[in-house]
Structure formats: structure tokens, C-alpha cells
Scaffold this motif. Structure first.
Motif, PDB file in Angstrom:
ATOM      1  N   GLY A  32       0.835  -1.195   0.000  1.00 18.53           N
ATOM      2  CA  GLY A  32       0.000   0.000   0.000  1.00 18.53           C
ATOM      3  C   GLY A  32       0.865   1.238   0.000  1.00 18.53           C
ATOM      4  O   GLY A  32       1.736   1.431  -0.860  1.00 18.53           O
ATOM      5  N   GLN A  33       0.662   2.120   0.987  1.00 17.72           N
ATOM      6  CA  GLN A  33       1.444   3.347   1.078  1.00 17.72           C
ATOM      7  C   GLN A  33       2.691   3.188   1.948  1.00 17.72           C
ATOM      8  O   GLN A  33       3.430   4.138   2.157  1.00 17.72           O
ATOM      9  CB  GLN A  33       0.570   4.473   1.662  1.00 17.72           C
ATOM     10  N   THR A  34       2.914   1.974   2.446  1.00 14.99           N
ATOM     11  CA  THR A  34       4.065   1.718   3.309  1.00 14.99           C
ATOM     12  C   THR A  34       5.185   1.076   2.506  1.00 14.99           C
ATOM     13  O   THR A  34       4.953   0.122   1.748  1.00 14.99           O
ATOM     14  CB  THR A  34       3.676   0.788   4.468  1.00 14.99           C
ATOM     15  N   SER A  35       6.404   1.574   2.676  1.00 22.91           N
ATOM     16  CA  SER A  35       7.574   0.945   2.057  1.00 22.91           C
ATOM     17  C   SER A  35       8.584   0.600   3.148  1.00 22.91           C
ATOM     18  O   SER A  35       8.721   1.320   4.140  1.00 22.91           O
ATOM     19  CB  SER A  35       8.215   1.872   1.028  1.00 22.91           C
ATOM     20  N   VAL A  36       9.279  -0.514   2.948  1.00 21.46           N
ATOM     21  CA  VAL A  36      10.258  -0.981   3.921  1.00 21.46           C
ATOM     22  C   VAL A  36      11.526  -1.389   3.179  1.00 21.46           C
ATOM     23  O   VAL A  36      11.467  -2.230   2.263  1.00 21.46           O
ATOM     24  CB  VAL A  36       9.737  -2.177   4.745  1.00 21.46           C
ATOM     25  N   THR A  62      14.511   0.748   7.242  1.00 17.80           N
ATOM     26  CA  THR A  62      13.862   2.049   7.092  1.00 17.80           C
ATOM     27  C   THR A  62      12.404   1.847   6.693  1.00 17.80           C
ATOM     28  O   THR A  62      12.111   1.191   5.677  1.00 17.80           O
ATOM     29  CB  THR A  62      14.576   2.903   6.037  1.00 17.80           C
ATOM     30  N   VAL A  63      11.497   2.397   7.494  1.00 16.37           N
ATOM     31  CA  VAL A  63      10.058   2.285   7.266  1.00 16.37           C
ATOM     32  C   VAL A  63       9.526   3.672   6.908  1.00 16.37           C
ATOM     33  O   VAL A  63       9.758   4.646   7.644  1.00 16.37           O
ATOM     34  CB  VAL A  63       9.332   1.738   8.520  1.00 16.37           C
ATOM     35  N   THR A  64       8.812   3.763   5.789  1.00 13.59           N
ATOM     36  CA  THR A  64       8.228   5.028   5.351  1.00 13.59           C
ATOM     37  C   THR A  64       6.728   4.853   5.187  1.00 13.59           C
ATOM     38  O   THR A  64       6.273   3.916   4.501  1.00 13.59           O
ATOM     39  CB  THR A  64       8.847   5.494   4.020  1.00 13.59           C
ATOM     40  N   ASP A  65       5.951   5.752   5.817  1.00 14.85           N
ATOM     41  CA  ASP A  65       4.498   5.707   5.731  1.00 14.85           C
ATOM     42  C   ASP A  65       3.966   7.118   5.998  1.00 14.85           C
ATOM     43  O   ASP A  65       4.540   7.838   6.843  1.00 14.85           O
ATOM     44  CB  ASP A  65       3.925   4.722   6.756  1.00 14.85           C
ATOM     45  N   GLY A  94       5.819   9.269   8.730  1.00 18.12           N
ATOM     46  CA  GLY A  94       6.989   9.793   8.043  1.00 18.12           C
ATOM     47  C   GLY A  94       7.986   8.681   7.801  1.00 18.12           C
ATOM     48  O   GLY A  94       7.614   7.568   7.399  1.00 18.12           O
ATOM     49  N   GLN A  95       9.246   8.943   8.047  1.00 24.95           N
ATOM     50  CA  GLN A  95      10.306   7.937   7.837  1.00 24.95           C
ATOM     51  C   GLN A  95      10.984   7.636   9.172  1.00 24.95           C
ATOM     52  O   GLN A  95      11.457   8.528   9.865  1.00 24.95           O
ATOM     53  CB  GLN A  95      11.333   8.442   6.833  1.00 24.95           C
ATOM     54  N   VAL A  96      11.026   6.348   9.517  1.00 25.83           N
ATOM     55  CA  VAL A  96      11.676   5.894  10.749  1.00 25.83           C
ATOM     56  C   VAL A  96      12.726   4.854  10.367  1.00 25.83           C
ATOM     57  O   VAL A  96      12.412   3.874   9.688  1.00 25.83           O
ATOM     58  CB  VAL A  96      10.660   5.283  11.742  1.00 25.83           C
TER      59      VAL A  96
END
Length: 433
Positions: A360-364, A380-383, A387-389
Motif C-alpha cells: 500500500g502506502q508503506t515501504s520498507v 527504514t520504514v516510510t508511511d 513519516g520515515q523511521v
């Protein structure tokens, strides 16, 4: 004349008294005790509901099971579950009479800790071992209670210079058979639970207390520690000899004549009959016949067809699951689009996790590698919601790859709503190959 009659009566009373003393026998004495020793092979697994280690950077704590499984391949010769050999010395009667009540029994269990584990702990800086909260039991079949149990709160401190290191415990109790004559009361290995206090620091990981539960290895034949047979109760009767005395006195005027006739009869009869019947042995042999049909080959030739299709490459079954706790609360995951993930392994476990995927809108994105005995890298997790963690893994434990998946943990300094905090990032990657 009167004296003679008095002696006869006295002899009869004496014989009667003797007969009365031997008319009834008493049951036999207690059977002799026997002691036997058997070797027990246990498999020990770590607890899954405890906290065995903590990370000074706030990473996820580990259970005993996670910590011990991570040592596989790191410590030479170490295997998980941990094989542990013990001796069981059992003392009990050879046999007891049916209905005779409870009999005393004891089992001494001595577990030898594997030398590979001891050597590994010494390499990590441990010099002595404290064992606490131990519990031992042996199962009882056809008797009550159904187990012999013993426990201790703290075991005497063991220097790691000792070899081998044996932790022993004596289990004792009174067992009442629950079977009749011809039955067997049997003693078999139960479970052993121990907690090993380490309190050592391995770089940034604090190892506290490791708890294991050991049960008999199911891949090996079951062990019988000992048994007591139940026999029929018996009574011994001894019949006293029977003595008959007859006295006859005849008196005439001239000359007096006295005739005395004494008859004594003793009869003892003993008859023992033993009958043994052995049934013939019947052997049945079953013959299995396997028939294999000859292979059949069919060849079909069709005109060649050329099809050109251009698609965006998609991974087959790769997936990701993300859980962030602490200063940020986030969960997401599923089957991923994009290149997917690659998980490398060797004899010790996972040594590499790399790749990128979107759900979906989450990238890892993952970039994890191993150096010596630890994992290092970032996830790195972006949603849009967070934001980006970026979770940083430092000196992470070696994890296994199970069904194509492995879990990586790390930490990140974040500032949601402008307030600095720490977030734990736990990510499970699935590489479908």
C-alpha cells in the motif's frame, strides 16, 4: 496308681499346649531392597515467557529460547535444543506383597551440563555458575502418588573450573501400589527445570537468567529407571505332631501283675505340585507384492508459438510485517510489491537481509549484515502516518530463518510532535525464494 494317672494327664496337657503354640504361622518379612542405575537422555529448551537478556540501547529483550537458539553455530559444538545426559539411581524393594501398604522408594537424578555451554559461558567472562529454582520429578506407573518430586531454591555455587558440572537432586517418598498380584510398579524419568544465573554483559547485551525445561528425548528409546513387582500375600501354617498315650493297669491277688502298653503315632505329609504350560508359538508372515507398470511415453509435436509479454517484475510471495512501539505506535505489513527481499544464511543462522518492498502506502527497505557473532545495519520504514523511521541494529543477535522468514530488531531516536523519544522497530521479512 494316682501318681501314674497324674503323669498321663500332665503329658496330654503338655502336648495340647505345644500344639496350640504352633497352630498358626505369621506372614513373611519385607522383601530386600535393590538399587539400579540408568542413563537418561534429556532435551532442554529455553523458556518462552521470560526475559533472559536486555539491550542497553533499548532493543527488544530476548527470552531464554531466543538467546539459546542464537548461540547455535556461535559456540563450537553447541546445539539447540540442548542435549543433556543424566544418571538416575533408583532404590526400592524387589517385590512387595499385595495389600501390604506403601513402600519407600527413592530416585537420585544427576544432570551433567554440556561442556560446550560451559565453555561458551567462560568465553563470555563467566567464572562461576549459580543454579536456582530447580525442580525434578520421576513418574510412577501403577502407584500413588503418580510422581516423586523434589525442588530447591538455590543450589550451591559451582566454579566453572569444575568438570564435569553435575546438578543432582534426591527424590523420595512412599508408594502405594494400585495393581494386584502379578503387576509392576514402575519408575520413569519425568521433567527437570533449572534457572542458570549469568549476570554478564556481552557488549551491549545484558544476559540475566537463563531458564530451561528438560524432558526425555523423544527420538531415543524410553528409559525404565526401576520397578517393583507385586506378589500374592502368603500365610505359613505348621501343624504340631500328634501324640497318643494309652495306659492299661491290671491287678490280681497273687502274684500282682502290671502290664503297660504305649502306642505313639506321628504322621507328617507334604505335597508340592507345580504345573507349567507353554503355549505354542504361531508365526504369521505377510508377503507384499509390488507390481510396476512399464512407463508409457507420449510425444506430441505442435507448431511453435512465440509470445512476447512485457511486465513489471513482481516478487513471488515475499512479505513484510512491521511493528513500531515506544515513542511511535505503528503496525503494518502484507505481501509486498517491488523487488522483494533476500535472506542469506550459513551454518550459524541468518547473515544477511537486504531488499525493498511496498505494501500500500508503506515501504520498507532492509540492509542488514553480520560481523563476527552479531548483526548490524538498518531497516527504514516510510508511511504517511509516521513519516520515515530508521531502526538501527547494533550487535543484534543471530536469528534463525524459519519457513523463509526471520525477524530483525533495532532502535531509532524519533521526535513525533517535536518531542524526542525512542522507538523500537521490529520487522519480520519473508523471502519466498
Amino acid at each position: 496308681m494316682k501318681q501314674l494317672r497324674t503323669r498321663v494327664v500332665g503329658a496330654v496337657l503338655a502336648a495340647t499346649a505345644v500344639a496350640g503354640g504352633f497352630l498358626y504361622g505369621t506372614p513373611g518379612a519385607t522383601a530386600q531392597d535393590i538399587t539400579t542405575t540408568a542413563t537418561v537422555n534429556y532435551l532442554c529448551a529455553g523458556a518462552t515467557n521470560d526475559v533472559a537478556t536486555t539491550d542497553i540501547f533499548g532493543g527488544s529483550p530476548q527470552t531464554s529460547a531466543q538467546f539459546l537458539s542464537g548461540l547455535t553455530g556461535t559456540i563450537p559444538g553447541f546445539a539447540y535444543p540442548i542435549p543433556v545426559q543424566a544418571t538416575g539411581t533408583t532404590t526400592r524393594p524387589i517385590s512387595v506383597a499385595e495389600g501390604s501398604g506403601a513402600f519407600p522408594a527413592s530416585v537420585v537424578l544427576g544432570a551433567t551440563l554440556p561442556q560446550s555451554l560451559i565453555d561458551g559461558l567462560k568465553n563470555f567472562g563467566l567464572t562461576q555458575l549459580v543454579v536456582k529454582d530447580g525442580s525434578f520429578n520421576a513418574n510412577v506407573t501403577n502407584g500413588t502418588p503418580a510422581a516423586l518430586n523434589a525442588s530447591f531454591t538455590t543450589y550451591p555455587t559451582i566454579p566453572l573450573t569444575t568438570s564435569p558440572i553435575v546438578v543432582s537432586q534426591t527424590l523420595a517418598g512412599n508408594i502405594t501400589p494400585t495393581v494386584g498380584a502379578g503387576g509392576l510398579v514402575q519408575f520413569r524419568p519425568g521433567s527437570v527445570r533449572l534457572s542458570l544465573v549469568a549476570n554478564i554483559q556481552i557488549l551491549f547485551t545484558q544476559v540475566k537468567t537463563i531458564t530451561v525445561t528438560c524432558t526425555e528425548n523423544p527420538n531415543l528409546p524410553a528409559i525404565l529407571l526401576g520397578q517393583t513387582s507385586v506378589t500374592a500375600s502368603s500365610t505359613t501354617t505348621t501343624a504340631a505332631p500328634t501324640t497318643t498315650t494309652t495306659t492299661t493297669t491290671t491287678t490280681t491277688t497273687a502274684p500282682p501283675t502290671t502290664t503297660t502298653t504305649t502306642s505313639t503315632t506321628t504322621t507328617t505329609t507334604t505335597t508340592t505340585t507345580t504345573t507349567t504350560t507353554t503355549a505354542p508359538t504361531t508365526t504369521t508372515t505377510t508377503t507384499t507384492t509390488t507390481t510396476t507398470a512399464p512407463p508409457t511415453t507420449t510425444t506430441t509435436t505442435t507448431p511453435p508459438t512465440t509470445t512476447t509479454t512485457t511486465t513489471v517484475p513482481q516478487p513471488t510471495g515475499d512479505a513484510v510485517a512491521v511493528r513500531i512501539t515506544g515513542a511511535i505506535d505503528f503496525a503494518g505489513g502484507g505481501a509486498v510489491g517491488g523487488p522483494g527481499y533476500s535472506i542469506g544464511t550459513d551454518f550459524a543462522g541468518v547473515n544477511r537481509v537486504t531488499g525493498f518492498g511496498t505494501v500500500g502506502q508503506t515501504s520498507v527497505a532492509a540492509d542488514i549484515g553480520r560481523f563476527l557473532f552479531w548483526n548490524f545495519g538498518t531497516v527504514t520504514v516510510t508511511d504517511p502516518s509516521i513519516g520515515q523511521v530508521t531502526g538501527i541494529t547494533l550487535f543484534g543477535p543471530i536469528t534463525p530463518k524459519v519457513n523463509g522468514a526471520t525477524t530483525v530488531t533495532g532502535g531509532s531516536l524519533v521526535a513525533p510532535n517535536g518531542q524526542l523519544g525512542f522507538a523500537n522497530v521490529s520487522t519480520t521479512f519473508t523471502d519466498a525464494g
